[in-house]
Scaffold this motif. Structure first.
Motif, PDB file in Angstrom:
ATOM      1  N   SER A  20      36.592  38.571  39.243  1.00  0.00           N
ATOM      2  CA  SER A  20      35.474  39.257  38.597  1.00  0.00           C
ATOM      3  C   SER A  20      34.740  38.339  37.629  1.00  0.00           C
ATOM      4  O   SER A  20      33.515  38.394  37.519  1.00  0.00           O
ATOM      5  CB  SER A  20      35.963  40.498  37.856  1.00  0.00           C
ATOM      6  N   THR A  21      35.486  37.507  36.929  1.00  0.00           N
ATOM      7  CA  THR A  21      34.861  36.571  36.001  1.00  0.00           C
ATOM      8  C   THR A  21      33.942  35.621  36.763  1.00  0.00           C
ATOM      9  O   THR A  21      32.818  35.345  36.335  1.00  0.00           O
ATOM     10  CB  THR A  21      35.943  35.770  35.240  1.00  0.00           C
TER      11      THR A  21
ATOM     12  N   THR B 175      39.798  45.916  39.561  1.00  0.00           N
ATOM     13  CA  THR B 175      38.671  46.353  40.352  1.00  0.00           C
ATOM     14  C   THR B 175      39.150  47.422  41.312  1.00  0.00           C
ATOM     15  O   THR B 175      40.055  47.184  42.092  1.00  0.00           O
ATOM     16  CB  THR B 175      38.121  45.170  41.170  1.00  0.00           C
TER      17      THR B 175
HETATM   18  P1  GTP Z   1      41.068  41.853  39.497  1.00  0.00           P
HETATM   19  O1  GTP Z   1      39.618  42.233  39.471  1.00  0.00           O
HETATM   20  O2  GTP Z   1      41.907  42.807  38.714  1.00  0.00           O
HETATM   21  O3  GTP Z   1      41.582  41.582  40.862  1.00  0.00           O
HETATM   22  O4  GTP Z   1      41.243  40.499  38.685  1.00  0.00           O
HETATM   23  P2  GTP Z   1      40.333  39.268  38.833  1.00  0.00           P
HETATM   24  O5  GTP Z   1      40.866  38.370  39.868  1.00  0.00           O
HETATM   25  O6  GTP Z   1      38.959  39.747  38.978  1.00  0.00           O
HETATM   26  O7  GTP Z   1      40.500  38.555  37.443  1.00  0.00           O
HETATM   27  P3  GTP Z   1      39.518  38.586  36.207  1.00  0.00           P
HETATM   28  O8  GTP Z   1      38.204  37.988  36.530  1.00  0.00           O
HETATM   29  O9  GTP Z   1      39.542  39.961  35.623  1.00  0.00           O
HETATM   30  O10 GTP Z   1      40.271  37.562  35.272  1.00  0.00           O
HETATM   31  C1  GTP Z   1      41.602  37.763  34.863  1.00  0.00           C
HETATM   32  C2  GTP Z   1      41.828  37.077  33.540  1.00  0.00           C
HETATM   33  O11 GTP Z   1      41.708  35.650  33.676  1.00  0.00           O
HETATM   34  C3  GTP Z   1      40.804  37.469  32.475  1.00  0.00           C
HETATM   35  O12 GTP Z   1      41.487  37.574  31.250  1.00  0.00           O
HETATM   36  C4  GTP Z   1      39.828  36.305  32.463  1.00  0.00           C
HETATM   37  O13 GTP Z   1      39.222  36.136  31.204  1.00  0.00           O
HETATM   38  C5  GTP Z   1      40.740  35.140  32.798  1.00  0.00           C
HETATM   39  N1  GTP Z   1      40.005  34.033  33.453  1.00  0.00           N
HETATM   40  C6  GTP Z   1      39.198  34.121  34.525  1.00  0.00           C
HETATM   41  N2  GTP Z   1      38.717  32.903  34.842  1.00  0.00           N
HETATM   42  C7  GTP Z   1      39.242  32.036  33.955  1.00  0.00           C
HETATM   43  C8  GTP Z   1      39.121  30.621  33.757  1.00  0.00           C
HETATM   44  O14 GTP Z   1      38.419  29.908  34.462  1.00  0.00           O
HETATM   45  N3  GTP Z   1      39.848  30.098  32.745  1.00  0.00           N
HETATM   46  C9  GTP Z   1      40.627  30.832  31.934  1.00  0.00           C
HETATM   47  N4  GTP Z   1      41.286  30.216  30.960  1.00  0.00           N
HETATM   48  N5  GTP Z   1      40.759  32.151  32.079  1.00  0.00           N
HETATM   49  C10 GTP Z   1      40.070  32.750  33.068  1.00  0.00           C
END
Ligand code: GTP
Length: 599
Positions: free
Chosen positions: A20-21, A55
């Motif tokens: 998601s990020t 998500t």
């Molecule tokens: P779901 O939507 O639940 O499947 O998770 P996701 O894969 O979308 O992960 P999300 O984007 O919510 O990120 C999970 C965590 O990792 C969050 O706390 C973000 O801030 C962190 N995060 C994401 N990308 C990075 C990165 O490049 N570096 C760091 N240090 N943290 C990150």
């Protein structure tokens, strides 16, 4: 733009690896969402999703991108997918709507169970994959090791892998140029009859159902008469448009494009994910392949705490159902709990989300019983049938056999935890299938396991036994006959049907004992003794007794301090909130979940 300049992509990842990020960063850098409007986690727009950081429903966005290499404008459709096992079918549908995917892997963690499961889904859908090694800003990031892991485990060439930090905004433009270079444009035929795949739909109280679709062949015009091929229903395309990500109406959408449709559809059940849209006249003959009914795996009873809320609960479930085709419910009349609903869910997370919505958005107080899987029962007289409520199981003398659903479980774990995980799987009636060395230090374990043993706290135990380092993935494979019995519970001599559960005979004594012990802790004392018994048929297998309360707590106040007395009474009232009166005894919500944490 011409079809050659369209790219349709998805992002796939293990939970928390940063999908998601990364989606947010892509929207930001392409100017799709201005930094000012950029809410934290734009793609995770639902409140419960944001709270849980997960998500649940997928979302789509259309981005315009000017490629610095040729100076031309491209359209990139980005489809976000849910990361949780309960929603695998939605992942596979959104992948079908794409030609490629970004495979996001946390460079400080490596390949996990859902990374693999999602890669297999993507390969099934013939997608071109671009590996993204995310979180390289973390001190523990090991992009070389993780690259090797992707090559060895996934079998994917990582020469085009991109190192990125979604959080710090590193590598994002490399990802965009990678999408243009490596992901093929859509290959549909604009001259053929319309075939569009529905990959999502949701209910909007003002505009009705909004359908998200991908045009595979042909084109769709505003005002055209259309047919949903699986349900066979006809509609008029009152409004079509694109997601920028706000909905923007257009007059026509062509092959390869992703858009939304408003057509007076009343419930999402009529616009099922996986269905094909065609035109009513001169339409396509064959729907697109792969429509699948979302089948509930778990059933639980939902009862209003206050029986006056029954109709309100019914209305609320009907409203939720408008937007959740997988949710099923029918009236349940429990001897102990009164009128409520037997509800079917895709999995535990789905169940928790529904329960939370009913409480938060609809202000209901409900008691949920422990979830049950769907058994198959052959009675002595009559046909085999599916049973989702243990209370309805025929007596032992009236049935020939019971079968229960099994799943194939794949665990990826650091090798030092293999022993403890094997022990865990065995204690849950798991049947060992395979153990494979994956990469340096990590192992895949494969078990066949009854689904009932998995849906309780298996995942929590897996995490706590491995300090969070193991991951798992499962698929339901079929049914098997086992020596199963129904364990009933009586409180103060009254059978509480909502506490009944189906267990393996060999475990019945230990589960019964643990259950009555737990209930003894949970059920509050009363002015009288309360016996608690676990039974199989008429036979008592375990029992406990809650001793009588000697004094009224307010007696301690000697009538002196009135404000203190008031406080105590308020406290007692708050404590009573989530309790169901069963006979003369108040049974709290936790009691109905006690079975979940026992094995
Ligand atoms: P779901 O939507 O639940 O499947 O998770 P996701 O894969 O979308 O992960 P999300 O984007 O919510 O990120 C999970 C965590 O990792 C969050 O706390 C973000 O801030 C962190 N995060 C994401 N990308 C990075 C990165 O490049 N570096 C760091 N240090 N943290 C990150």
């Amino acid at each position: 733009v011409p079809t050659e300049r369209i790219r349709n992509i998805s992002i796939i990842a293990h939970i928390d690896h940063g999908k998601s990020t990364l989606a947010d960063r892509l929207l930001e850098i392409t100017g799709t969402v201005s930094a000012r409007d950029m809410k934290e986690q734009f793609m995770d727009s639902n409140e419960i999703e944001r709270d849980r950081g997960i998500t649940i429903k997928l979302n789509a966005a259309r981005m315009n991108y000017t490629n610095p290499e040729d100076g031309l404008n491209y359209v990139i459709h980005l489809i976000d997918t849910p990361g949780h096992v309960d929603f695998t079918f939605e992942v596979s549908r959104s992948l079908e709507a794409c030609e490629g995917a970004l495979l996001v892997v946390d460079a400080s963690q490596g390949v996990e169970a859902q990374t693999l499961a999602n890669v297999y889904l993507a390969l099934d859908a013939n997608l071109e994959l671009i590996p993204v090694l995310n979180k390289i800003d973390l001190p523990g990031a090991e992009p070389e090791r993780v690259s090797r892991e992707i090559e060895e485990v996934v079998g994917l060439d990582t020469s085009n892998a991109i190192r990125a930090s979604a959080k710090a905004g590193v590598g994002i433009s490399d990802i965009l140029s990678g999408i243009i270079h490596y992901i093929p444009p859509p290959a549909g035929n604009t001259a053929s009859p319309l075939r569009a795949l529905i990959f999502d739909s949701y209910y909007d109280p003002y505009r009705g159902v909004i359908v998200y679709f991908r045009i595979v062949d042909g084109s769709l015009r505003k005002g055209e008469k259309i047919k949903f091929m699986v349900t066979g229903k006809d509609f008029i395309a009152e409004e079509i448009g694109v997601m920028t990500p706000d909905q923007q109406p257009v007059d026509v959408l062509g092959s390869g494009e992703i858009g939304y449709l408003i057509a007076g559809v009343k419930t999402v059940e009529d616009a099922r994910v996986g269905d094909t849209i065609t035109t009513s006249t001169k339409g396509a003959e064959e729907p697109l392949p792969g429509y699948q009914e979302a089948k509930p795996m778990l059933f639980a009873g939902l009862f209003p705490l206050d029986s006056d809320q029954y109709h309100q609960l019914k209305d609320s479930l009907e409203k939720l159902k408008l937007n959740d085709a997988a949710l099923q419910f029918e009236v349940e009349n429990s001897a102990a709990m009164g009128f409520g609903f037997r509800c079917g869910f895709l999995g535990l997370l789905h169940m928790e989300v529904v329960q939370e919505r009913l409480e938060r958005e609809y202000g209901l107080d409900i008691i949920t019983t422990a979830p049950s899987v769907v058994y198959s029962v052959k009675p002595v007289k009559g046909e085999e049938f599916f049973l989702d409520n243990p209370a309805d199981l025929p007596d032992a003398t009236k049935r020939e056999y019971i079968s229960e659903p099994y799943c194939r479980l794949e665990i990826i774990t650091p090798e030092e935890y293999v022993g403890t995980l094997m022990e865990l799987a065995q204690s849950r009636r798991g049947e060992y299938k395979d153990m494979r060395y994956l990469v340096q230090g990590r192992t895949t374990l494969v078990y066949d396991l009854p689904l009932a043993e998995l849906v309780n706290d298996f995942f929590d135990h897996l995490k706590s036994r491995t300090k969070g380092y193991a991951s798992m993935e499962y698929t339901v494979t079929g049914y098997r006959q086992n020596d199963l019995v129904r364990l009933d519970v009586a409180i103060n001599g009254e059978n509480v049907d909502a506490l009944s559960g189906i267990v393996h005979r060999e475990k019945a004594y230990s589960v019964g004992k643990a259950l009555v012990t737990k209930l003894k802790e949970i059920v509050p004392r009363a002015q009288f003794k309360i016996p608690i018994q676990a039974k199989i048929g008429a036979k008592i297998v375990a029992s406990q007794q809650i001793s009588a309360l000697k004094k009224d707590v307010t007696a301690k106040c000697y009538g002196g301090d009135i404000s203190r007395k008031k406080k105590l009474i308020q406290k007692q009232a708050a404590g009573k909130k989530r309790m169901k009166a069963i006979g003369k005894v108040s049974v709290p919500q936790e009691a109905f979940k006690a079975m979940l944490s026992i094995n």
